[in-house]
Write a protein that holds these residues in place. Structure first.
Motif, mmCIF file in Angstrom:
data_model
loop_
_atom_site.group_PDB
_atom_site.id
_atom_site.type_symbol
_atom_site.label_atom_id
_atom_site.label_comp_id
_atom_site.label_asym_id
_atom_site.label_seq_id
_atom_site.Cartn_x
_atom_site.Cartn_y
_atom_site.Cartn_z
ATOM 1 N N PRO A 212 0.809 -1.222 0.000
ATOM 2 C CA PRO A 212 0.000 0.000 0.000
ATOM 3 C C PRO A 212 0.844 1.275 0.000
ATOM 4 N N ASN A 213 2.018 1.241 0.623
ATOM 5 C CA ASN A 213 2.876 2.417 0.723
ATOM 6 C C ASN A 213 4.176 2.297 -0.077
ATOM 7 N N TYR A 214 4.220 1.358 -1.042
ATOM 8 C CA TYR A 214 5.469 1.105 -1.755
ATOM 9 C C TYR A 214 5.181 0.490 -3.117
ATOM 10 N N SER A 215 5.881 0.988 -4.145
ATOM 11 C CA SER A 215 5.709 0.430 -5.481
ATOM 12 C C SER A 215 6.965 0.691 -6.305
ATOM 13 N N LYS A 216 7.821 -0.323 -6.370
ATOM 14 C CA LYS A 216 9.064 -0.184 -7.141
ATOM 15 C C LYS A 216 9.329 -1.432 -7.957
ATOM 16 N N ASP A 217 10.036 -1.225 -9.064
ATOM 17 C CA ASP A 217 10.560 -2.302 -9.883
ATOM 18 C C ASP A 217 12.078 -2.283 -9.702
ATOM 19 N N VAL A 218 12.653 -3.436 -9.402
ATOM 20 C CA VAL A 218 14.090 -3.527 -9.165
ATOM 21 C C VAL A 218 14.698 -4.426 -10.236
ATOM 22 N N ALA A 219 15.582 -3.845 -11.051
ATOM 23 C CA ALA A 219 16.282 -4.592 -12.102
ATOM 24 C C ALA A 219 17.615 -5.078 -11.535
ATOM 25 N N ILE A 220 17.908 -6.363 -11.779
ATOM 26 C CA ILE A 220 19.128 -6.968 -11.255
ATOM 27 C C ILE A 220 19.792 -7.783 -12.363
ATOM 28 N N ALA B 196 16.663 0.399 -8.818
ATOM 29 C CA ALA B 196 15.231 0.480 -8.477
ATOM 30 C C ALA B 196 14.612 1.712 -9.122
ATOM 31 N N SER B 197 13.369 1.564 -9.552
ATOM 32 C CA SER B 197 12.647 2.697 -10.130
ATOM 33 C C SER B 197 11.205 2.677 -9.637
#
Length: 140
Positions: A101-109, A132-133
Protein backbone atom coordinates in the motif's frame (compact mmCIF):
# COMPACT_ATOMS: atom_id res chain seq x y z
CA UNK A 1 2.20 4.88 9.56
CA UNK A 2 -1.23 4.21 8.07
CA UNK A 3 -3.09 0.96 8.72
CA UNK A 4 -2.18 -0.64 5.36
CA UNK A 5 1.48 0.41 5.36
CA UNK A 6 4.23 -2.11 6.00
CA UNK A 7 7.74 -1.38 7.22
CA UNK A 8 11.02 -1.54 5.34
CA UNK A 9 12.09 -4.72 7.13
CA UNK A 10 9.04 -6.60 5.84
CA UNK A 11 9.63 -5.27 2.32
CA UNK A 12 13.27 -6.36 2.50
CA UNK A 13 12.27 -9.88 3.60
CA UNK A 14 9.76 -10.16 0.75
CA UNK A 15 12.29 -8.89 -1.80
CA UNK A 16 15.02 -11.23 -0.49
CA UNK A 17 12.77 -14.30 -0.53
CA UNK A 18 11.70 -13.62 -4.11
CA UNK A 19 15.25 -12.92 -5.34
CA UNK A 20 16.66 -16.04 -3.64
CA UNK A 21 13.97 -18.17 -5.30
CA UNK A 22 14.78 -16.66 -8.71
CA UNK A 23 18.49 -17.39 -8.26
CA UNK A 24 17.73 -20.98 -7.22
CA UNK A 25 15.51 -21.54 -10.28
CA UNK A 26 18.16 -20.19 -12.66
CA UNK A 27 20.88 -22.28 -11.03
CA UNK A 28 18.73 -25.42 -11.16
CA UNK A 29 16.94 -25.09 -14.53
CA UNK A 30 18.51 -22.14 -16.35
CA UNK A 31 15.14 -20.37 -16.66
CA UNK A 32 11.78 -19.87 -14.94
CA UNK A 33 8.35 -18.44 -15.51
CA UNK A 34 7.22 -15.53 -13.30
CA UNK A 35 7.43 -16.25 -9.59
CA UNK A 36 4.79 -14.77 -7.29
CA UNK A 37 5.31 -14.10 -3.58
CA UNK A 38 2.97 -12.51 -1.09
CA UNK A 39 3.32 -11.22 2.43
CA UNK A 40 0.19 -12.46 4.15
CA UNK A 41 -1.72 -10.47 6.75
CA UNK A 42 -0.23 -12.74 9.45
CA UNK A 43 3.33 -11.69 8.41
CA UNK A 44 4.29 -14.96 6.69
CA UNK A 45 5.78 -14.90 3.16
CA UNK A 46 4.36 -17.45 0.74
CA UNK A 47 5.26 -18.41 -2.80
CA UNK A 48 2.13 -18.84 -4.92
CA UNK A 49 1.71 -21.48 -7.57
CA UNK A 50 -0.50 -19.91 -10.22
CA UNK A 51 -2.50 -22.14 -12.54
CA UNK A 52 -4.24 -19.85 -15.00
CA UNK A 53 -7.18 -21.41 -16.78
CA UNK A 54 -8.87 -18.25 -18.03
CA UNK A 55 -8.81 -17.52 -21.76
CA UNK A 56 -5.85 -15.40 -22.79
CA UNK A 57 -6.67 -11.80 -23.62
CA UNK A 58 -3.90 -10.57 -25.89
CA UNK A 59 -4.31 -7.05 -24.49
CA UNK A 60 -3.39 -8.15 -20.97
CA UNK A 61 0.16 -9.30 -20.36
CA UNK A 62 1.32 -11.78 -17.77
CA UNK A 63 2.06 -9.02 -15.24
CA UNK A 64 -1.43 -7.56 -15.68
CA UNK A 65 -3.03 -10.94 -15.08
CA UNK A 66 -0.92 -11.63 -12.00
CA UNK A 67 -1.61 -8.12 -10.64
CA UNK A 68 -5.34 -8.73 -11.09
CA UNK A 69 -5.09 -11.98 -9.13
CA UNK A 70 -3.09 -10.32 -6.34
CA UNK A 71 -5.38 -7.28 -6.25
CA UNK A 72 -8.37 -9.46 -5.41
CA UNK A 73 -6.37 -10.95 -2.52
CA UNK A 74 -5.28 -7.49 -1.33
CA UNK A 75 -8.83 -6.11 -1.56
CA UNK A 76 -10.10 -8.67 0.98
CA UNK A 77 -7.12 -8.09 3.32
CA UNK A 78 -5.47 -11.48 2.76
CA UNK A 79 -2.12 -9.95 1.75
CA UNK A 80 -0.12 -6.91 2.90
CA UNK A 81 2.44 -6.88 0.05
CA UNK A 82 3.42 -8.81 -3.06
CA UNK A 83 6.44 -9.43 -5.29
CA UNK A 84 6.51 -10.77 -8.84
CA UNK A 85 9.87 -11.86 -10.27
CA UNK A 86 10.41 -11.98 -14.02
CA UNK A 87 13.39 -13.59 -15.76
CA UNK A 88 14.28 -11.14 -18.53
CA UNK A 89 16.22 -13.29 -20.99
CA UNK A 90 16.76 -10.46 -23.47
CA UNK A 91 19.23 -8.71 -21.14
CA UNK A 92 19.94 -11.54 -18.68
CA UNK A 93 18.41 -9.89 -15.65
CA UNK A 94 15.72 -10.33 -13.04
CA UNK A 95 13.00 -7.76 -12.58
CA UNK A 96 11.39 -7.81 -9.14
CA UNK A 97 8.09 -5.94 -8.97
CA UNK A 98 7.48 -5.13 -5.28
CA UNK A 99 4.08 -3.73 -4.30
CA UNK A 100 2.51 -2.69 -0.97
CA UNK A 101 0.00 0.00 0.00
CA UNK A 102 2.88 2.42 0.72
CA UNK A 103 5.47 1.10 -1.76
CA UNK A 104 5.71 0.43 -5.48
CA UNK A 105 9.06 -0.18 -7.14
CA UNK A 106 10.56 -2.30 -9.88
CA UNK A 107 14.09 -3.53 -9.16
CA UNK A 108 16.28 -4.59 -12.10
CA UNK A 109 19.13 -6.97 -11.26
CA UNK A 110 21.55 -8.05 -13.98
CA UNK A 111 23.24 -11.41 -13.49
CA UNK A 112 25.90 -13.64 -15.00
CA UNK A 113 25.91 -17.41 -15.10
CA UNK A 114 29.11 -19.39 -14.73
CA UNK A 115 29.43 -23.15 -14.99
CA UNK A 116 31.45 -25.48 -12.77
CA UNK A 117 32.28 -29.15 -13.07
CA UNK A 118 33.45 -31.33 -15.92
CA UNK A 119 30.95 -34.17 -15.78
CA UNK A 120 28.08 -32.69 -13.87
CA UNK A 121 27.97 -29.05 -14.86
CA UNK A 122 26.43 -26.72 -12.31
CA UNK A 123 25.22 -23.19 -12.88
CA UNK A 124 26.24 -20.42 -10.51
CA UNK A 125 24.57 -17.00 -10.60
CA UNK A 126 26.49 -13.80 -9.82
CA UNK A 127 24.42 -10.65 -9.36
CA UNK A 128 25.24 -7.22 -10.74
CA UNK A 129 24.25 -3.83 -9.36
CA UNK A 130 20.59 -3.33 -8.42
CA UNK A 131 18.62 -0.45 -9.98
CA UNK A 132 15.23 0.48 -8.48
CA UNK A 133 12.65 2.70 -10.13
CA UNK A 134 9.21 3.97 -9.11
CA UNK A 135 6.36 2.06 -10.73
CA UNK A 136 2.56 2.24 -10.93
CA UNK A 137 0.76 0.12 -8.35
CA UNK A 138 -2.08 -1.95 -9.83
CA UNK A 139 -2.37 -4.20 -6.77
CA UNK A 140 -2.85 -1.91 -3.73
Amino acid sequence: MDRGAIDQGQLDQLFTASLEAAIARIEKDGHFFPLVFELRANGIIHNLAVLELAPINTNAGVLDRLAELLKSRADVGKIKAAAIVINRTEDQSFMVHVRAPNYSKDVAIPFEITYKGMIRRRRRVSLGEFAASEAPNAIF
